[in-house]
Scaffold this motif. Structure first.
Motif, PDB file in Angstrom:
ATOM      1  N   ARG A 116       0.834  -1.215   0.000  1.00  0.00           N
ATOM      2  CA  ARG A 116       0.000   0.000   0.000  1.00  0.00           C
ATOM      3  C   ARG A 116       0.867   1.262   0.000  1.00  0.00           C
ATOM      4  O   ARG A 116       0.523   2.249  -0.654  1.00  0.00           O
ATOM      5  CB  ARG A 116      -0.909  -0.029   1.220  1.00  0.00           C
ATOM      6  CG  ARG A 116      -1.947   1.089   1.289  1.00  0.00           C
ATOM      7  CD  ARG A 116      -3.181   0.752   0.507  1.00  0.00           C
ATOM      8  NE  ARG A 116      -3.916  -0.361   1.090  1.00  0.00           N
ATOM      9  CZ  ARG A 116      -4.835  -0.230   2.048  1.00  0.00           C
ATOM     10  NH1 ARG A 116      -5.106   0.966   2.553  1.00  0.00           N
ATOM     11  NH2 ARG A 116      -5.482  -1.290   2.492  1.00  0.00           N
ATOM     12  N   MET A 117       1.989   1.217   0.725  1.00  0.00           N
ATOM     13  CA  MET A 117       2.859   2.388   0.813  1.00  0.00           C
ATOM     14  C   MET A 117       3.928   2.431  -0.278  1.00  0.00           C
ATOM     15  O   MET A 117       4.661   3.417  -0.392  1.00  0.00           O
ATOM     16  CB  MET A 117       3.533   2.433   2.187  1.00  0.00           C
ATOM     17  CG  MET A 117       2.583   2.738   3.331  1.00  0.00           C
ATOM     18  SD  MET A 117       3.437   2.945   4.921  1.00  0.00           S
ATOM     19  CE  MET A 117       4.327   4.481   4.624  1.00  0.00           C
ATOM     20  N   GLY A 118       4.021   1.368  -1.074  1.00  0.00           N
ATOM     21  CA  GLY A 118       4.983   1.360  -2.157  1.00  0.00           C
ATOM     22  C   GLY A 118       6.418   1.179  -1.716  1.00  0.00           C
ATOM     23  O   GLY A 118       7.345   1.708  -2.337  1.00  0.00           O
ATOM     24  N   VAL A 119       6.624   0.414  -0.623  1.00  0.00           N
ATOM     25  CA  VAL A 119       7.973   0.174  -0.101  1.00  0.00           C
ATOM     26  C   VAL A 119       8.160  -1.316   0.128  1.00  0.00           C
ATOM     27  O   VAL A 119       7.217  -2.103   0.026  1.00  0.00           O
ATOM     28  CB  VAL A 119       8.214   0.943   1.219  1.00  0.00           C
ATOM     29  CG1 VAL A 119       8.092   2.442   1.008  1.00  0.00           C
ATOM     30  CG2 VAL A 119       7.224   0.482   2.306  1.00  0.00           C
ATOM     31  N   SER A 120       9.398  -1.715   0.445  1.00  0.00           N
ATOM     32  CA  SER A 120       9.665  -3.113   0.767  1.00  0.00           C
ATOM     33  C   SER A 120       9.160  -3.432   2.166  1.00  0.00           C
ATOM     34  O   SER A 120       8.912  -2.535   2.985  1.00  0.00           O
ATOM     35  CB  SER A 120      11.169  -3.395   0.702  1.00  0.00           C
ATOM     36  OG  SER A 120      11.845  -2.724   1.756  1.00  0.00           O
ATOM     37  N   ARG A 121       9.015  -4.718   2.467  1.00  0.00           N
ATOM     38  CA  ARG A 121       8.586  -5.125   3.801  1.00  0.00           C
ATOM     39  C   ARG A 121       9.599  -4.692   4.857  1.00  0.00           C
ATOM     40  O   ARG A 121       9.213  -4.279   5.951  1.00  0.00           O
ATOM     41  CB  ARG A 121       8.401  -6.641   3.857  1.00  0.00           C
ATOM     42  CG  ARG A 121       7.180  -7.146   3.087  1.00  0.00           C
ATOM     43  CD  ARG A 121       6.998  -8.630   3.241  1.00  0.00           C
ATOM     44  NE  ARG A 121       8.138  -9.363   2.682  1.00  0.00           N
ATOM     45  CZ  ARG A 121       8.318 -10.665   2.806  1.00  0.00           C
ATOM     46  NH1 ARG A 121       7.451 -11.398   3.493  1.00  0.00           N
ATOM     47  NH2 ARG A 121       9.358 -11.263   2.255  1.00  0.00           N
ATOM     48  N   HIS A 122      10.885  -4.771   4.520  1.00  0.00           N
ATOM     49  CA  HIS A 122      11.920  -4.343   5.464  1.00  0.00           C
ATOM     50  C   HIS A 122      11.780  -2.857   5.769  1.00  0.00           C
ATOM     51  O   HIS A 122      11.852  -2.442   6.943  1.00  0.00           O
ATOM     52  CB  HIS A 122      13.303  -4.634   4.883  1.00  0.00           C
ATOM     53  CG  HIS A 122      14.430  -4.112   5.726  1.00  0.00           C
ATOM     54  ND1 HIS A 122      14.851  -4.738   6.880  1.00  0.00           N
ATOM     55  CD2 HIS A 122      15.200  -2.987   5.594  1.00  0.00           C
ATOM     56  CE1 HIS A 122      15.842  -4.051   7.412  1.00  0.00           C
ATOM     57  NE2 HIS A 122      16.073  -2.990   6.661  1.00  0.00           N
ATOM     58  N   THR A 123      11.586  -2.055   4.721  1.00  0.00           N
ATOM     59  CA  THR A 123      11.442  -0.609   4.927  1.00  0.00           C
ATOM     60  C   THR A 123      10.193  -0.296   5.732  1.00  0.00           C
ATOM     61  O   THR A 123      10.216   0.541   6.640  1.00  0.00           O
ATOM     62  CB  THR A 123      11.393   0.125   3.578  1.00  0.00           C
ATOM     63  OG1 THR A 123      12.625  -0.089   2.886  1.00  0.00           O
ATOM     64  CG2 THR A 123      11.177   1.622   3.762  1.00  0.00           C
ATOM     65  N   PHE A 124       9.092  -0.989   5.423  1.00  0.00           N
ATOM     66  CA  PHE A 124       7.871  -0.748   6.187  1.00  0.00           C
ATOM     67  C   PHE A 124       8.081  -1.084   7.661  1.00  0.00           C
ATOM     68  O   PHE A 124       7.644  -0.337   8.544  1.00  0.00           O
ATOM     69  CB  PHE A 124       6.701  -1.567   5.642  1.00  0.00           C
ATOM     70  CG  PHE A 124       5.441  -1.401   6.451  1.00  0.00           C
ATOM     71  CD1 PHE A 124       4.628  -0.305   6.269  1.00  0.00           C
ATOM     72  CD2 PHE A 124       5.100  -2.332   7.426  1.00  0.00           C
ATOM     73  CE1 PHE A 124       3.485  -0.131   7.047  1.00  0.00           C
ATOM     74  CE2 PHE A 124       3.970  -2.161   8.203  1.00  0.00           C
ATOM     75  CZ  PHE A 124       3.163  -1.056   8.000  1.00  0.00           C
ATOM     76  N   GLY A 125       8.748  -2.222   7.929  1.00  0.00           N
ATOM     77  CA  GLY A 125       8.999  -2.602   9.317  1.00  0.00           C
ATOM     78  C   GLY A 125       9.809  -1.556  10.057  1.00  0.00           C
ATOM     79  O   GLY A 125       9.559  -1.277  11.234  1.00  0.00           O
ATOM     80  N   ARG A 126      10.788  -0.963   9.372  1.00  0.00           N
ATOM     81  CA  ARG A 126      11.614   0.069  10.010  1.00  0.00           C
ATOM     82  C   ARG A 126      10.793   1.342  10.271  1.00  0.00           C
ATOM     83  O   ARG A 126      10.890   1.936  11.344  1.00  0.00           O
ATOM     84  CB  ARG A 126      12.814   0.390   9.126  1.00  0.00           C
ATOM     85  CG  ARG A 126      13.738   1.456   9.688  1.00  0.00           C
ATOM     86  CD  ARG A 126      15.029   1.542   8.895  1.00  0.00           C
ATOM     87  NE  ARG A 126      14.776   1.687   7.472  1.00  0.00           N
ATOM     88  CZ  ARG A 126      14.421   2.842   6.908  1.00  0.00           C
ATOM     89  NH1 ARG A 126      14.233   3.919   7.646  1.00  0.00           N
ATOM     90  NH2 ARG A 126      14.239   2.911   5.601  1.00  0.00           N
ATOM     91  N   ILE A 127       9.956   1.741   9.301  1.00  0.00           N
ATOM     92  CA  ILE A 127       9.107   2.925   9.480  1.00  0.00           C
ATOM     93  C   ILE A 127       8.162   2.717  10.656  1.00  0.00           C
ATOM     94  O   ILE A 127       7.966   3.601  11.496  1.00  0.00           O
ATOM     95  CB  ILE A 127       8.304   3.217   8.195  1.00  0.00           C
ATOM     96  CG1 ILE A 127       9.241   3.616   7.054  1.00  0.00           C
ATOM     97  CG2 ILE A 127       7.280   4.324   8.434  1.00  0.00           C
ATOM     98  CD1 ILE A 127       8.547   3.701   5.706  1.00  0.00           C
ATOM     99  N   LEU A 128       7.566   1.523  10.728  1.00  0.00           N
ATOM    100  CA  LEU A 128       6.624   1.221  11.803  1.00  0.00           C
ATOM    101  C   LEU A 128       7.310   1.225  13.159  1.00  0.00           C
ATOM    102  O   LEU A 128       6.771   1.762  14.139  1.00  0.00           O
ATOM    103  CB  LEU A 128       5.965  -0.136  11.538  1.00  0.00           C
ATOM    104  CG  LEU A 128       4.934  -0.598  12.566  1.00  0.00           C
ATOM    105  CD1 LEU A 128       3.765   0.369  12.652  1.00  0.00           C
ATOM    106  CD2 LEU A 128       4.431  -2.002  12.212  1.00  0.00           C
ATOM    107  N   ALA A 129       8.494   0.627  13.230  1.00  0.00           N
ATOM    108  CA  ALA A 129       9.229   0.584  14.503  1.00  0.00           C
ATOM    109  C   ALA A 129       9.574   1.999  14.976  1.00  0.00           C
ATOM    110  O   ALA A 129       9.434   2.325  16.166  1.00  0.00           O
ATOM    111  CB  ALA A 129      10.501  -0.251  14.353  1.00  0.00           C
ATOM    112  N   GLU A 130      10.017   2.855  14.066  1.00  0.00           N
ATOM    113  CA  GLU A 130      10.345   4.232  14.426  1.00  0.00           C
ATOM    114  C   GLU A 130       9.098   4.989  14.888  1.00  0.00           C
ATOM    115  O   GLU A 130       9.155   5.782  15.832  1.00  0.00           O
ATOM    116  CB  GLU A 130      10.983   4.945  13.239  1.00  0.00           C
ATOM    117  CG  GLU A 130      12.374   4.417  12.879  1.00  0.00           C
ATOM    118  CD  GLU A 130      12.909   5.018  11.593  1.00  0.00           C
ATOM    119  OE1 GLU A 130      12.152   5.751  10.913  1.00  0.00           O
ATOM    120  OE2 GLU A 130      14.080   4.760  11.251  1.00  0.00           O
ATOM    121  N   ALA A 131       7.963   4.743  14.226  1.00  0.00           N
ATOM    122  CA  ALA A 131       6.723   5.415  14.595  1.00  0.00           C
ATOM    123  C   ALA A 131       6.259   4.986  15.984  1.00  0.00           C
ATOM    124  O   ALA A 131       5.851   5.821  16.808  1.00  0.00           O
ATOM    125  CB  ALA A 131       5.644   5.115  13.552  1.00  0.00           C
TER     126      ALA A 131
END
Length: 227
Positions: free
Chosen positions: A58-73
């Protein structure tokens, strides 16, 4: 040379960009920053219960990148709550996605099109007691008596959000009535938002029997989930 960072897709800009503890002057507060794409990640994962793969797509990123964004949030929100910080939502590398699915929300459903959760594609098959993880749905047009089958295998494989995804599938079929066994709270809200009436506790019947019971007015519509 490092690769340029992809712009992350978000569904909308934040409705509010600043939160603070009540009764504490701004001058006495520290501040924590939450990026806009971080807010989107929280929404997709913790509010809409999408899987990492679904949310990343949905966000147009890799699963690794999404996981990092979510962890930071999550870390930013925890810092604000635990340490009584103000939370500012701003910045990041994002773009508001085109609302290409918006016209789909204007779909029309008909009370004469009935979807029945089913263990197989025939009217003689048994009603599947599950909604979100039903094997499939027999869709019956009461005006023409035509039937068709919707396979629900994709939702069966989902770790989270199966009921919401299945509600979308039923609405796409034009059904205004769902006959099934059990529906949970999130799925019921999604069905209600789509204008679909729900008949519950019909497990043990065949699909044809459930439809006949509805046609004779013996299926009361539920006003809430039963799970």
């Amino acid at each position: 040379m490092p690769r340029p960072r992809l712009c992350r897709k978000v569904s909308a800009t934040p409705k509010s960009t600043y939160f603070k503890p009540r009764g504490v002057p701004l001058g006495d507060l520290g501040e924590t920053r939450l990026s806009v794409e971080g807010l989107e990640a929280l929404k997709l994962s913790d509010l809409e219960s999408l899987t990492t793969s679904e949310a990343a797509q949905r966000m147009g990123v890799s699963r690794h990148t999404f996981g990092r964004i979510l962890a930071e949030a999550r870390r930013a929100v925890a810092d604000a709550l635990v340490n009584a910080q103000a939370l500012r939502i701003e910045g990041g590398e994002y773009a508001v996605a085109e609302q290409s699915r918006a016209p789909e929300r204007q779909r029309t459903v008909s009370m004469n099109i009935v979807a029945v959760s089913a263990e197989g594609p025939m009217l003689t098959d048994t009603v599947d007691s599950r909604f979100g993880r039903a094997a499939g749905f027999v869709v019956v047009d009461l005006d023409t008596t035509d039937t068709r089958y919707i396979d629900n295998g994709q939702s069966q494989a989902m770790a989270h959000g199966a009921g919401i995804q299945t509600a979308e599938r039923i609405a796409d079929a034009g059904a205004g009535v769902l006959l099934t066994g059990i529906v949970g709270p999130k799925a019921f809200r999604a069905l209600e938002a789509a204008g679909i009436k729900v008949g519950l506790n019909l497990e043990g019947l065949t699909v044809g029997e459930a439809v006949e019971r509805y046609k004779s007015g013996r299926v009361p519509f539920a006003d809430g989930p039963n799970k």
